[in-house]
Design an enzyme around this catalytic site. Structure first.
Site, PDB file in Angstrom:
ATOM      1  N   SER A  22      -0.308  56.433  20.271  1.00 24.88           N
ATOM      2  CA  SER A  22      -0.736  55.714  19.075  1.00 24.88           C
ATOM      3  C   SER A  22      -0.914  56.672  17.902  1.00 24.88           C
ATOM      4  CB  SER A  22      -2.070  55.013  19.330  1.00 24.88           C
ATOM      5  OG  SER A  22      -1.971  54.135  20.417  1.00 24.88           O
TER       6      SER A  22
HETATM    7  N1  SAH Z   1      -3.666  55.350  24.774  1.00 25.28           N
HETATM    8  C1  SAH Z   1      -2.356  55.903  24.451  1.00 25.28           C
HETATM    9  C2  SAH Z   1      -1.366  54.868  23.997  1.00 25.28           C
HETATM   10  C3  SAH Z   1      -0.722  54.218  25.143  1.00 25.28           C
HETATM   11  S1  SAH Z   1       0.583  53.091  24.765  1.00 25.28           S
HETATM   12  C4  SAH Z   1      -2.514  57.004  23.421  1.00 25.28           C
HETATM   13  O1  SAH Z   1      -3.462  57.751  23.517  1.00 25.28           O
HETATM   14  O2  SAH Z   1      -1.706  57.158  22.555  1.00 25.28           O
HETATM   15  C5  SAH Z   1       0.138  51.786  25.838  1.00 25.28           C
HETATM   16  C6  SAH Z   1       0.132  52.102  27.310  1.00 25.28           C
HETATM   17  O3  SAH Z   1      -0.337  50.937  27.980  1.00 25.28           O
HETATM   18  C7  SAH Z   1       1.491  52.422  27.908  1.00 25.28           C
HETATM   19  O4  SAH Z   1       1.469  53.669  28.544  1.00 25.28           O
HETATM   20  C8  SAH Z   1       1.717  51.296  28.920  1.00 25.28           C
HETATM   21  O5  SAH Z   1       2.416  51.686  30.076  1.00 25.28           O
HETATM   22  C9  SAH Z   1       0.292  50.889  29.250  1.00 25.28           C
HETATM   23  N2  SAH Z   1       0.137  49.556  29.816  1.00 25.28           N
HETATM   24  C10 SAH Z   1       0.770  48.403  29.486  1.00 25.28           C
HETATM   25  N3  SAH Z   1       0.349  47.380  30.257  1.00 25.28           N
HETATM   26  C11 SAH Z   1      -0.593  47.897  31.096  1.00 25.28           C
HETATM   27  C12 SAH Z   1      -1.396  47.352  32.159  1.00 25.28           C
HETATM   28  N4  SAH Z   1      -1.326  46.074  32.518  1.00 25.28           N
HETATM   29  N5  SAH Z   1      -2.233  48.184  32.804  1.00 25.28           N
HETATM   30  C13 SAH Z   1      -2.334  49.505  32.469  1.00 25.28           C
HETATM   31  N6  SAH Z   1      -1.605  50.070  31.494  1.00 25.28           N
HETATM   32  C14 SAH Z   1      -0.732  49.289  30.822  1.00 25.28           C
END
Ligand code: SAH
Length: 218
Positions: A69
């Site tokens: 993000s």
């Molecule tokens: N927190 C991160 C951004 C992650 S992007 C940062 O620091 O930048 C969103 C993430 O959510 C992805 O890695 C994706 O695989 C995960 N995600 C999507 N659906 C999910 C679920 N049901 N359970 C756990 N993770 C999930």
């Protein structure tokens, strides 16, 4: 610091300082959040080829069709979650590269972060180990179930967009707790959910763009 990060290491503190000034100009005022983001080296969470862009105000690819993000969103979500108070136990859904979990680890006593993609979970675990973030506990699971055995949580952050709030997460939110998540499909709105003794209250904050939440493990 290992060899891979040695080059950027000397300049990263200065670059991070500029990121903090930009966050201030974007309206982030919580000094605790700004200090946390000033202390976590964001470049170790992205691919070496992208590390010169790590502190730009953009989301960047982290593989598996996922992104880290943008700094403003990370700061804003944690600022809303904290609301000027102390966080003790926080749950994050969507560890991704682990950056937001690391920042949360600086502002909360305990952080539990769940990721559904094994490869990302493993990589995040390595990065957090390098930072010795011992109060951040990662797990590989479908985060929509939350972590009932660790709750209730006084803060819950979802880093992927859902069309509705997963019921399990509502149940695991402590009374007095706050949840921040992107809600919606095409049009997403960063949404705050507060729980008090009488129930839940929803506040729409601002338009955002997140990857969608997916079900099951991968
Ligand atoms: N927190 C991160 C951004 C992650 S992007 C940062 O620091 O930048 C969103 C993430 O959510 C992805 O890695 C994706 O695989 C995960 N995600 C999507 N659906 C999910 C679920 N049901 N359970 C756990 N993770 C999930």
């Amino acid at each position: 610091m290992n060899i891979r990060h040695a080059g950027i290491g000397m300049t990263s503190q200065r670059t991070r300082g500029r990121m903090i000034e930009r966050l201030r100009s974007q309206g982030v005022t919580d000094e605790v959040v700004l200090a946390a983001m000033n202390s976590v080296p964001r470049h170790i969470f992205v691919d070496e080829a992208l590390s010169t862009r790590a502190y730009d105000d953009v989301s960047l690819p982290i593989g598996h069709a996922q992104t880290i993000s943008q700094p403003y969103i990370v700061a804003r979500m944690i600022e809303v979650l904290r609301n000027g108070g102390q966080l003790s136990r926080v749950l994050e859904i969507g560890t991704g590269c682990g950056y937001q979990a690391a920042v949360l680890g600086q502002v909360a006593r305990e952080v539990y972060s769940v990721e559904r993609i094994m490869a990302l979970h493993k990589r995040a675990a390595l990065a957090l180990k390098e930072l010795q973030a011992r109060n951040v506990v990662l797990s590989h699971a479908d985060g929509t179930m939350g972590r009932p055995e660790r709750g209730p949580f006084d803060g819950i952050i979802m880093a992927a967009a859902a069309t509705h709030v997963p019921q399990a997460l509502l149940e695991q939110l402590a009374v007095g707790g706050r949840m921040v998540l992107p809600l919606g499909a095409q049009e997403q709105v960063l949404t705050l959910i507060e729980r008090d003794a009488g129930g839940y209250r929803e506040t729409r904050l601002e338009a955002v763009k997140f990857v969608p939440i997916l079900m099951g493990k991968a």
